[in-house]
Design an enzyme around this catalytic site. Structure first.
Site, PDB file in Angstrom:
ATOM      1  N   PHE A   1      20.397   0.030  -6.043  1.00 43.87           N
ATOM      2  CA  PHE A   1      19.131   0.491  -6.615  1.00 43.87           C
ATOM      3  C   PHE A   1      18.790  -0.398  -7.802  1.00 43.87           C
ATOM      4  O   PHE A   1      19.548  -0.509  -8.754  1.00 43.87           O
ATOM      5  CB  PHE A   1      19.212   1.969  -7.026  1.00 43.87           C
TER       6      PHE A   1
ATOM      7  N   ASP B   1      12.514  -1.074   1.151  1.00 42.83           N
ATOM      8  CA  ASP B   1      13.790  -0.397   1.389  1.00 42.83           C
ATOM      9  C   ASP B   1      13.823   0.071   2.847  1.00 42.83           C
ATOM     10  O   ASP B   1      14.186  -0.708   3.738  1.00 42.83           O
ATOM     11  CB  ASP B   1      13.904   0.758   0.384  1.00 42.83           C
TER      12      ASP B   1
ATOM     13  N   LYS C   1      15.277  -5.410   0.664  1.00 42.84           N
ATOM     14  CA  LYS C   1      16.574  -4.717   0.601  1.00 42.84           C
ATOM     15  C   LYS C   1      16.906  -4.211   1.999  1.00 42.84           C
ATOM     16  O   LYS C   1      16.223  -3.374   2.548  1.00 42.84           O
ATOM     17  CB  LYS C   1      16.484  -3.552  -0.398  1.00 42.84           C
TER      18      LYS C   1
ATOM     19  N   LYS D   1       3.192   1.739  -8.318  1.00 41.44           N
ATOM     20  CA  LYS D   1       3.067   1.041  -9.580  1.00 41.44           C
ATOM     21  C   LYS D   1       3.986  -0.173  -9.637  1.00 41.44           C
ATOM     22  O   LYS D   1       3.783  -1.076 -10.431  1.00 41.44           O
ATOM     23  CB  LYS D   1       3.469   1.978 -10.746  1.00 41.44           C
TER      24      LYS D   1
ATOM     25  N   ASP E   1       6.728  -4.686  -4.316  1.00 39.96           N
ATOM     26  CA  ASP E   1       7.854  -5.021  -5.181  1.00 39.96           C
ATOM     27  C   ASP E   1       9.166  -5.076  -4.382  1.00 39.96           C
ATOM     28  O   ASP E   1       9.848  -6.087  -4.380  1.00 39.96           O
ATOM     29  CB  ASP E   1       7.966  -4.028  -6.358  1.00 39.96           C
TER      30      ASP E   1
ATOM     31  N   ARG F   1      10.781   0.075 -16.306  1.00 34.50           N
ATOM     32  CA  ARG F   1       9.789  -0.833 -15.730  1.00 34.50           C
ATOM     33  C   ARG F   1       9.509  -2.045 -16.623  1.00 34.50           C
ATOM     34  O   ARG F   1       9.164  -3.113 -16.161  1.00 34.50           O
ATOM     35  CB  ARG F   1       8.441  -0.112 -15.524  1.00 34.50           C
TER      36      ARG F   1
END
Ligand code: IMP
Length: 177
Positions: A152, A103, A131, A43, A100, A165
């Site tokens: 984070f 990681d 990241k 999402k 988005d 969000r």
């Protein structure tokens, strides 16, 4: 700028807009004549996708996939599964995956391989945030908005346990996970 307990501001809406405009320019240069299929990863990328596509003024199509890791909420793990596949045919198309945040890279690696098996003409990857610290697999990011080492992040589509969000800025979650 609104202060929110437990979060520290990292990127303002202006910072994000600047990154989106730059990415839009880079993507337009390459894809203007190619009618690409943009594939947003749900999402987390829904707001980024919505902003990005509205800056692109050439013909394209948009679809979405959804992946989940087998790990705990908020923690990436090595197992990834597909919750929603693309609905458009991708055979012979130029695909741009819109993610988005990258990681470990495991989600993108899984999605890349999954889509590659459907025989597209090409696949490139656009990530709002790269990241770096926990990268476990090599994934080539072709268009990158921001690069950070660790932390984070929440807001602008990014969540912690489905919270945050809706925020317009991107924040660092200060509390330990
Ligand atoms: P990866 O498979 O480890 O690269 O993780 C990718 C996914 O984990 C992203 O699409 C996000 O859903 C989630 N994720 C990783 N880091 C963060 C973060 O800092 N904030 C919010 N979600 C994150």
């Amino acid at each position: 700028m609104k202060k929110i307990k437990g979060l520290s501001l990292l990127y303002t809406p202006d910072d994000i807009d600047g990154a989106v405009q730059r990415l839009s320019y880079e993507i337009s240069e390459e894809y203007r004549e190619r009618k690409p299929l943009l594939i947003g990863v749900l999402k987390g990328s829904f707001i980024f996708c919505a902003d990005l596509v509205r800056t692109l003024d050439f013909p394209m199509e948009i679809d979405f996939v959804r992946a989940a890791s087998y790990g705990m909420v908020g923690v990436s793990s090595s197992g990834v599964r597909l919750l929603k596949d693309v609905e458009q045919p991708v055979d012979g198309r130029d695909l741009i995956i819109i993610e988005d945040i990258v990681d470990t890279g495991l989600t993108l690696k899984y999605l890349y391989d999954h889509l590659m098996a459907k025989r597209p003409a090409s696949i490139k990857i656009c990530a709002l945030i790269d990241k770096r610290e926990r990268r476990a697999v090599d994934v080539k990011l072709d268009f990158i908005g921001f690069t950070i080492e660790k932390g984070f992040l929440v807001g602008y589509g990014l969540d912690y346990k489905e919270m945050y969000r809706y925020l317009r800025s991107i924040y660092i979650l200060k509390e330990e996970l």
